[in-house]
Design a protein around this motif. Sequence first.
Motif, mmCIF file in Angstrom:
data_model
loop_
_atom_site.group_PDB
_atom_site.id
_atom_site.type_symbol
_atom_site.label_atom_id
_atom_site.label_comp_id
_atom_site.label_asym_id
_atom_site.label_seq_id
_atom_site.Cartn_x
_atom_site.Cartn_y
_atom_site.Cartn_z
ATOM 1 N N ALA A 158 -50.515 78.270 31.999
ATOM 2 C CA ALA A 158 -49.214 78.405 31.332
ATOM 3 C C ALA A 158 -49.426 78.922 29.920
ATOM 4 O O ALA A 158 -50.337 78.484 29.219
ATOM 5 C CB ALA A 158 -48.487 77.068 31.283
ATOM 6 N N THR A 159 -48.567 79.835 29.498
ATOM 7 C CA THR A 159 -48.558 80.334 28.125
ATOM 8 C C THR A 159 -47.351 79.718 27.439
ATOM 9 O O THR A 159 -46.232 79.824 27.930
ATOM 10 C CB THR A 159 -48.469 81.871 28.097
ATOM 11 N N VAL A 160 -47.602 79.045 26.316
ATOM 12 C CA VAL A 160 -46.587 78.247 25.646
ATOM 13 C C VAL A 160 -46.476 78.667 24.185
ATOM 14 O O VAL A 160 -47.497 78.889 23.520
ATOM 15 C CB VAL A 160 -46.971 76.738 25.726
ATOM 16 N N ARG A 161 -45.250 78.760 23.688
ATOM 17 C CA ARG A 161 -45.046 78.989 22.248
ATOM 18 C C ARG A 161 -45.593 77.785 21.493
ATOM 19 O O ARG A 161 -45.332 76.648 21.849
ATOM 20 C CB ARG A 161 -43.560 79.115 21.937
ATOM 21 N N ALA A 162 -46.346 78.054 20.439
ATOM 22 C CA ALA A 162 -46.909 76.959 19.639
ATOM 23 C C ALA A 162 -46.391 77.006 18.211
ATOM 24 O O ALA A 162 -46.910 76.326 17.339
ATOM 25 C CB ALA A 162 -48.431 77.028 19.658
ATOM 26 N N ASP A 163 -45.329 77.790 17.983
ATOM 27 C CA ASP A 163 -44.737 77.845 16.648
ATOM 28 C C ASP A 163 -43.576 76.852 16.532
ATOM 29 O O ASP A 163 -42.652 77.026 15.763
ATOM 30 C CB ASP A 163 -44.311 79.266 16.281
ATOM 31 N N CYS A 164 -43.675 75.792 17.359
ATOM 32 C CA CYS A 164 -42.741 74.672 17.305
ATOM 33 C C CYS A 164 -43.548 73.414 17.678
ATOM 34 O O CYS A 164 -44.664 73.517 18.178
ATOM 35 C CB CYS A 164 -41.587 74.886 18.274
ATOM 36 N N GLU A 165 -42.997 72.240 17.412
ATOM 37 C CA GLU A 165 -43.724 71.007 17.729
ATOM 38 C C GLU A 165 -44.021 70.962 19.231
ATOM 39 O O GLU A 165 -43.182 71.330 20.048
ATOM 40 C CB GLU A 165 -42.895 69.788 17.326
ATOM 41 N N HIS A 166 -45.210 70.510 19.584
ATOM 42 C CA HIS A 166 -45.619 70.420 20.985
ATOM 43 C C HIS A 166 -46.719 69.381 21.119
ATOM 44 O O HIS A 166 -47.361 69.004 20.142
ATOM 45 C CB HIS A 166 -46.080 71.795 21.496
ATOM 46 N N TRP A 167 -46.942 68.902 22.350
ATOM 47 C CA TRP A 167 -48.000 67.943 22.634
ATOM 48 C C TRP A 167 -48.252 67.937 24.136
ATOM 49 O O TRP A 167 -47.541 68.592 24.892
ATOM 50 C CB TRP A 167 -47.662 66.550 22.119
ATOM 51 N N PHE A 168 -49.288 67.209 24.580
ATOM 52 C CA PHE A 168 -49.566 67.135 26.008
ATOM 53 C C PHE A 168 -49.903 65.705 26.405
ATOM 54 O O PHE A 168 -50.315 64.886 25.576
ATOM 55 C CB PHE A 168 -50.677 68.100 26.435
ATOM 56 N N VAL A 169 -49.704 65.427 27.700
ATOM 57 C CA VAL A 169 -49.932 64.094 28.271
ATOM 58 C C VAL A 169 -50.601 64.279 29.629
ATOM 59 O O VAL A 169 -50.237 65.188 30.383
ATOM 60 C CB VAL A 169 -48.588 63.345 28.485
ATOM 61 N N ASN A 170 -51.546 63.396 29.959
ATOM 62 C CA ASN A 170 -52.110 63.374 31.301
ATOM 63 C C ASN A 170 -51.373 62.274 32.081
ATOM 64 O O ASN A 170 -51.654 61.097 31.887
ATOM 65 C CB ASN A 170 -53.613 63.078 31.256
ATOM 66 N N PRO A 171 -50.450 62.652 32.987
ATOM 67 C CA PRO A 171 -49.710 61.648 33.741
ATOM 68 C C PRO A 171 -50.448 61.168 34.989
ATOM 69 O O PRO A 171 -49.973 60.287 35.707
ATOM 70 C CB PRO A 171 -48.427 62.395 34.137
ATOM 71 N N GLY A 172 -51.612 61.754 35.244
ATOM 72 C CA GLY A 172 -52.347 61.457 36.470
ATOM 73 C C GLY A 172 -53.223 60.216 36.362
ATOM 74 O O GLY A 172 -53.303 59.557 35.321
ATOM 75 N N GLU A 173 -53.911 59.927 37.465
ATOM 76 C CA GLU A 173 -54.806 58.768 37.540
ATOM 77 C C GLU A 173 -56.268 59.164 37.380
ATOM 78 O O GLU A 173 -57.156 58.316 37.469
ATOM 79 C CB GLU A 173 -54.579 58.051 38.870
ATOM 80 N N ALA A 174 -56.515 60.445 37.148
ATOM 81 C CA ALA A 174 -57.876 60.961 36.942
ATOM 82 C C ALA A 174 -57.883 61.770 35.646
ATOM 83 O O ALA A 174 -56.835 62.217 35.184
ATOM 84 C CB ALA A 174 -58.285 61.840 38.123
ATOM 85 N N PRO A 175 -59.058 61.967 35.063
ATOM 86 C CA PRO A 175 -59.118 62.782 33.847
ATOM 87 C C PRO A 175 -58.605 64.198 34.113
ATOM 88 O O PRO A 175 -58.730 64.727 35.220
ATOM 89 C CB PRO A 175 -60.609 62.819 33.496
ATOM 90 N N ALA A 176 -58.020 64.808 33.088
ATOM 91 C CA ALA A 176 -57.563 66.196 33.160
ATOM 92 C C ALA A 176 -58.509 67.035 32.308
ATOM 93 O O ALA A 176 -58.874 66.639 31.198
ATOM 94 C CB ALA A 176 -56.136 66.325 32.636
ATOM 95 N N HIS A 177 -58.911 68.168 32.847
ATOM 96 C CA HIS A 177 -59.780 69.084 32.100
ATOM 97 C C HIS A 177 -59.083 70.429 32.059
ATOM 98 O O HIS A 177 -58.689 70.958 33.093
ATOM 99 C CB HIS A 177 -61.146 69.201 32.774
ATOM 100 N N PHE A 178 -58.919 70.956 30.837
ATOM 101 C CA PHE A 178 -58.298 72.272 30.712
ATOM 102 C C PHE A 178 -58.956 73.070 29.603
ATOM 103 O O PHE A 178 -59.597 72.527 28.704
ATOM 104 C CB PHE A 178 -56.780 72.175 30.502
ATOM 105 N N ILE A 179 -58.813 74.385 29.711
ATOM 106 C CA ILE A 179 -59.278 75.326 28.708
ATOM 107 C C ILE A 179 -58.044 75.803 27.953
ATOM 108 O O ILE A 179 -57.059 76.209 28.571
ATOM 109 C CB ILE A 179 -60.008 76.531 29.351
ATOM 110 N N LEU A 180 -58.104 75.746 26.640
ATOM 111 C CA LEU A 180 -56.981 76.157 25.800
ATOM 112 C C LEU A 180 -57.408 77.359 24.966
ATOM 113 O O LEU A 180 -58.413 77.319 24.269
ATOM 114 C CB LEU A 180 -56.548 75.020 24.884
ATOM 115 N N THR A 181 -56.629 78.424 25.058
ATOM 116 C CA THR A 181 -56.832 79.600 24.212
ATOM 117 C C THR A 181 -55.682 79.656 23.236
ATOM 118 O O THR A 181 -54.518 79.615 23.645
ATOM 119 C CB THR A 181 -56.862 80.893 25.054
#
Length: 184
Positions: A158-181
Motif C-alpha cells: 500500500a502507498t499511503v500519504r504521510a503528510d498527515c498524522e498516521h500510525w500502524f497496529v498489528n491486529p494479528g496473533e503473530a508478529p508482522a514484518h513489513f518493509i517501509l519505503t
Amino acid sequence: MKEDIGHAESDQFGSGVRQRRQELGITLDQLAESSGVSSAALSRLERGILNPSLRNALAIAKGLGCDLSELVQQESAEVVRAGENLRFEDERTGIVRLTLARPSPEVELLSYCVPAGASSARFGAHKRGTKEIFHMVAGRLEVHAPDQVIQLEGGDTATVRADCEHWFVNPGEAPAHFILTILR
C-alpha cells in the motif's frame, strides 16, 4: 584560507560536471556564463587537472541546476552487511526498526517487526507530498490515516500519504514484518 574539495573528489566532480553538462546539451561557454566560472577553468576541471574551490563547485552545481552531491559520483554499489544496520527497538511496544538503506535524503528503506497487538506511536505529518510504501512480508497490519484504515496481509503493498498524522497496529496473533519505503 581557500577550501578545496579533495583530489579524488575533484576527479569525480569533474566527471560528474561533464556528464551533467552533456546530458543537458550545453557547452562549456554556456556553463561558464551560468556559473560565473571561466570556460578554461571548467575545461581543466572536467579533465581532472583543476581542483575547484568549494565556492566554485557550488556555483557550477547551481549553473547546472542540481545539488553539489549529485555531481560527485558514488560507488557503483553500497553494501550494508547483516548486523551493520542501524537498529532501534521501542522498549514499550517491542517494535523493531532496521534502517536498510538511505540512498538519498529523499528516500529511506526500513524493515519493521511488530509484535502481535503492538501499536506504533502516532507519527506527525511529514513534509508535504511525502509518501510511505508498506510492503507486507508476513503477518497482518492496519495502517491508520485520518480518513481511512488500510488492512494489509502478507504480500500486500500500500502507498499511503504521510503528510498527515498516521500510525500502524498489528491486529494479528503473530508478529508482522513489513518493509517501509519513505519517499520525501
